[in-house]
Design a protein around this motif. Structure first.
Motif, PDB file in Angstrom:
ATOM      1  N   SER A   1      20.103  48.669  71.448  1.00 51.19           N
ATOM      2  CA  SER A   1      20.359  48.478  72.883  1.00 51.19           C
ATOM      3  C   SER A   1      20.727  47.017  73.189  1.00 51.19           C
ATOM      4  CB  SER A   1      19.182  48.960  73.736  1.00 51.19           C
ATOM      5  OG  SER A   1      18.038  48.195  73.499  1.00 51.19           O
ATOM      6  N   VAL A   2      20.275  46.093  72.363  1.00 53.36           N
ATOM      7  CA  VAL A   2      20.692  44.693  72.546  1.00 53.36           C
ATOM      8  C   VAL A   2      22.161  44.541  72.135  1.00 53.36           C
ATOM      9  CG1 VAL A   2      20.311  42.309  71.822  1.00 53.36           C
ATOM     10  CG2 VAL A   2      18.347  43.816  72.231  1.00 53.36           C
TER      11      VAL A   2
ATOM     12  N   MET B   1      24.368  46.803  72.290  1.00 48.76           N
ATOM     13  CA  MET B   1      25.154  47.463  73.329  1.00 48.76           C
ATOM     14  C   MET B   1      25.271  46.590  74.571  1.00 48.76           C
ATOM     15  SD  MET B   1      26.308  50.218  72.047  1.00 48.76           S
ATOM     16  CE  MET B   1      26.283  49.583  70.372  1.00 48.76           C
ATOM     17  N   ALA B   2      24.155  45.937  74.924  1.00 44.42           N
ATOM     18  CA  ALA B   2      24.179  45.031  76.076  1.00 44.42           C
ATOM     19  C   ALA B   2      25.194  43.915  75.829  1.00 44.42           C
ATOM     20  CB  ALA B   2      22.788  44.444  76.308  1.00 44.42           C
ATOM     21  N   GLU B   3      25.179  43.360  74.614  1.00 44.20           N
ATOM     22  CA  GLU B   3      26.132  42.292  74.279  1.00 44.20           C
ATOM     23  C   GLU B   3      27.563  42.805  74.332  1.00 44.20           C
ATOM     24  OE1 GLU B   3      24.697  41.068  70.471  1.00 44.20           O
ATOM     25  OE2 GLU B   3      23.042  39.890  71.311  1.00 44.20           O
TER      26      GLU B   3
ATOM     27  N   LEU C   1      28.770  45.324  76.086  1.00 51.60           N
ATOM     28  CA  LEU C   1      29.223  45.618  77.443  1.00 51.60           C
ATOM     29  C   LEU C   1      29.510  44.334  78.219  1.00 51.60           C
ATOM     30  CD1 LEU C   1      29.710  48.335  78.827  1.00 51.60           C
ATOM     31  CD2 LEU C   1      27.594  48.003  80.083  1.00 51.60           C
ATOM     32  N   ALA C   2      28.778  43.267  77.873  1.00 46.56           N
ATOM     33  CA  ALA C   2      28.965  42.007  78.593  1.00 46.56           C
ATOM     34  C   ALA C   2      30.236  41.288  78.135  1.00 46.56           C
ATOM     35  CB  ALA C   2      27.751  41.110  78.385  1.00 46.56           C
TER      36      ALA C   2
ATOM     37  N   PRO D   1      34.003  41.167  77.663  1.00 41.69           N
ATOM     38  CA  PRO D   1      35.200  41.874  78.133  1.00 41.69           C
ATOM     39  C   PRO D   1      36.111  42.222  76.963  1.00 41.69           C
ATOM     40  CG  PRO D   1      35.345  39.528  78.656  1.00 41.69           C
ATOM     41  CD  PRO D   1      33.965  39.761  78.114  1.00 41.69           C
TER      42      PRO D   1
ATOM     43  N   LYS E   1      24.919  50.713  80.209  1.00 37.17           N
ATOM     44  CA  LYS E   1      24.633  49.923  81.405  1.00 37.17           C
ATOM     45  C   LYS E   1      23.141  49.627  81.499  1.00 37.17           C
ATOM     46  CE  LYS E   1      25.739  48.242  85.535  1.00 37.17           C
ATOM     47  NZ  LYS E   1      25.672  49.088  86.741  1.00 37.17           N
TER      48      LYS E   1
ATOM     49  N   ALA F   1      22.266  46.968  79.116  1.00 34.55           N
ATOM     50  CA  ALA F   1      22.733  45.664  79.600  1.00 34.55           C
ATOM     51  C   ALA F   1      21.771  45.118  80.644  1.00 34.55           C
ATOM     52  CB  ALA F   1      24.141  45.784  80.173  1.00 34.55           C
TER      53      ALA F   1
ATOM     54  N   HIS G   1      18.531  43.871  78.846  1.00 35.96           N
ATOM     55  CA  HIS G   1      18.565  42.741  77.926  1.00 35.96           C
ATOM     56  C   HIS G   1      19.366  41.537  78.394  1.00 35.96           C
ATOM     57  CE1 HIS G   1      16.497  45.157  75.021  1.00 35.96           C
ATOM     58  NE2 HIS G   1      17.430  46.094  75.073  1.00 35.96           N
ATOM     59  N   LEU G   2      20.330  41.770  79.275  1.00 34.00           N
ATOM     60  CA  LEU G   2      21.148  40.650  79.747  1.00 34.00           C
ATOM     61  C   LEU G   2      21.217  40.690  81.266  1.00 34.00           C
ATOM     62  CD1 LEU G   2      24.231  40.912  77.357  1.00 34.00           C
ATOM     63  CD2 LEU G   2      22.481  39.158  77.295  1.00 34.00           C
TER      64      LEU G   2
ATOM     65  N   ALA H   1      24.670  38.354  83.964  1.00 35.93           N
ATOM     66  CA  ALA H   1      25.521  38.867  82.894  1.00 35.93           C
ATOM     67  C   ALA H   1      26.565  39.791  83.510  1.00 35.93           C
ATOM     68  CB  ALA H   1      24.691  39.613  81.854  1.00 35.93           C
ATOM     69  N   GLU H   2      27.801  39.392  83.382  1.00 40.87           N
ATOM     70  CA  GLU H   2      28.866  40.245  83.917  1.00 40.87           C
ATOM     71  C   GLU H   2      29.006  41.470  83.031  1.00 40.87           C
ATOM     72  OE1 GLU H   2      32.820  39.098  85.663  1.00 40.87           O
ATOM     73  OE2 GLU H   2      32.148  37.198  84.787  1.00 40.87           O
ATOM     74  N   THR H   3      29.170  42.624  83.633  1.00 39.25           N
ATOM     75  CA  THR H   3      29.414  43.797  82.804  1.00 39.25           C
ATOM     76  C   THR H   3      30.793  44.352  83.121  1.00 39.25           C
ATOM     77  OG1 THR H   3      28.418  45.265  84.402  1.00 39.25           O
ATOM     78  CG2 THR H   3      26.982  44.433  82.661  1.00 39.25           C
ATOM     79  N   TYR H   4      31.391  44.950  82.140  1.00 42.62           N
ATOM     80  CA  TYR H   4      32.757  45.436  82.269  1.00 42.62           C
ATOM     81  C   TYR H   4      32.804  46.947  82.130  1.00 42.62           C
ATOM     82  CZ  TYR H   4      34.343  40.711  82.417  1.00 42.62           C
ATOM     83  OH  TYR H   4      34.552  39.434  82.817  1.00 42.62           O
ATOM     84  N   GLU H   5      31.736  47.578  82.595  1.00 42.43           N
ATOM     85  CA  GLU H   5      31.674  49.018  82.430  1.00 42.43           C
ATOM     86  C   GLU H   5      32.816  49.729  83.130  1.00 42.43           C
ATOM     87  OE1 GLU H   5      29.572  47.382  84.336  1.00 42.43           O
ATOM     88  OE2 GLU H   5      29.339  48.396  86.247  1.00 42.43           O
TER      89      GLU H   5
END
Lengths: 248, 248
Positions: free
Chosen positions: A221-222, A224-226, A228-229, A231, B87, B90, B93-94, B98-102
């Motif tokens: 999950s870490v 995945m978080a990285e 998704l963050a 671009p 999501k 994210a 953990h962030l 933390a910008e996400t681009y989902e």
């Protein structure tokens, strides 16, 4: 377990290939099996480009983010969503004033899904012949250049690539999310999914530690978080619109 | 031909099922095989909702355009693209800033393709167990109501449904486009594709005539022209954006 199930359950992505060549007839067999996958209202909205010449593979390896195994595999397949055949049919049979909706999100989904269903049948077919494959999402890194290299007409876009060759490695199976994280009964159960992710984080930490001799142990999950963050491929929308996919 | 190839080459969509039940363990086997399909960077961005209760199947049959076989099949699977797990990761953990681009088109493609690859493995697995399947694109007819019925969270959308059951019919194989129309070598060859379509028009006229006792004989490319001219599911863009898929 039947033979088919055991093949499916043993899938590993293969990134190293032996020198054994893959013949033209084998590629044709793979694509013929791919074609038997379901297709939305029989539109068959996909095409496959088989690249076997070294220069083409080398260029694609570079365009996909310098993935050496694209150069090294005997056959590289580029699976494309393709609405150009349908557009051509519309122009032939319903010219004058017939509005076409080739640029809707719906038709984009239809073509993308058609390509994916066919490709997965192709992957299974290839593996049943003793071949190994790996999907290459990197084909979307520099989409415009790939489209030009392969002379793709309007309304055709490369969804993913696929290296095909006889395996020269035997990687272990990578654990998947526990079933409870992806399979829901009667309705979506977010809590069940979340507890599945927690269990998977532990599984993957252990798996990574064993596989890398303790060098890597980031929970899924870490990662995945990285991911998704970060671009990725933000050119896609503009590229698709230039290719005729309006996504309206 | 090996057993796997022969299974793939014999695929027919099945829309009529016997009374023989399909057990929970079988569904789990199908989804476990689905999970072994490749996934982009191991994101596994999909979920499956198994609907077995009559009321749920009846409602879905209605929402999919009154397709009776959804009511009649023992198990109806709804394959969803799912970025909600990513999501959630994210956010865990962030967090802060933390910008996400989902909401990018790229991530929409990743999730849609992940769902399709898994589903096709699932289809093959089901058929290897003697079951029949048919994909249901009609799940996108009234997407919002389907999402509510199945309690789908944000960033989850139903890509297609799939009826599963023991076949009570044996339809003939439907011919596909000739290989030359979909398989290209080294680069896209539009002329080759076009001549393939012409040949296919003749094949399908003959096939339809035989199958319908002369009642139907519209060439494939005419059907496709009509299909493309018919706006379908134009709500998809707005629906997806409401679900969190910005398609940017």
């Amino acid at each position: 377990m039947n033979e088919v199930m055991s093949l499916l359950k043993n899938h590993r992505s293969i990134r190293k290939y032996s020198d054994r060549p893959v013949g033209r007839e084998q590629v044709e067999e793979i694509v013929a099996a791919a074609q038997m996958a379901s297709s939305s209202s029989n539109v068959q909205a996909y095409s496959v480009i088989a690249v076997t010449e070294q220069a083409g593979k080398d260029k694609l390896a570079e365009l996909c983010g310098n993935q050496g195994y694209i150069s090294e595999c005997p056959v590289f397949l580029v699976w494309c969503a393709d609405l150009s055949r349908l557009k051509a049919a519309a122009e032939r049979h319903l010219p004058a004033g017939a509005e076409t909706y080739e640029s809707s999100v719906e038709n984009f989904i239809v073509a993308t899904v058609d390509a994916a269903l066919a490709a997965q049948n192709g992957a299974v077919a290839a593996e049943s012949m003793g071949l190994g494959i790996v999907y290459i999402g990197g084909i979307r890194n520099r989409s415009q250049e790939v489209a030009e290299l392969l002379s793709l007409p309007q309304l055709v876009y490369p969804v993913f690539g696929m290296c095909v060759g006889y395996p020269d490695q035997e990687p272990g199976l990578r654990p998947r999310l526990p079933l409870e994280a992806v399979l829901h009964w009667e309705g979506y159960d977010a809590e069940r999914s979340e507890s599945g992710v927690k269990a998977y984080d532990e599984t993957m930490v252990k798996y990574l530690r064993e596989r890398t001799g303790g060098m890597k142990d980031t929970p899924w999950s870490v990662l995945m978080a990285e991911k998704l963050a970060q671009p990725a491929r933000l050119h896609m929308r503009e590229f698709l619109q230039r290719r005729g996919f309006g996504l309206k």
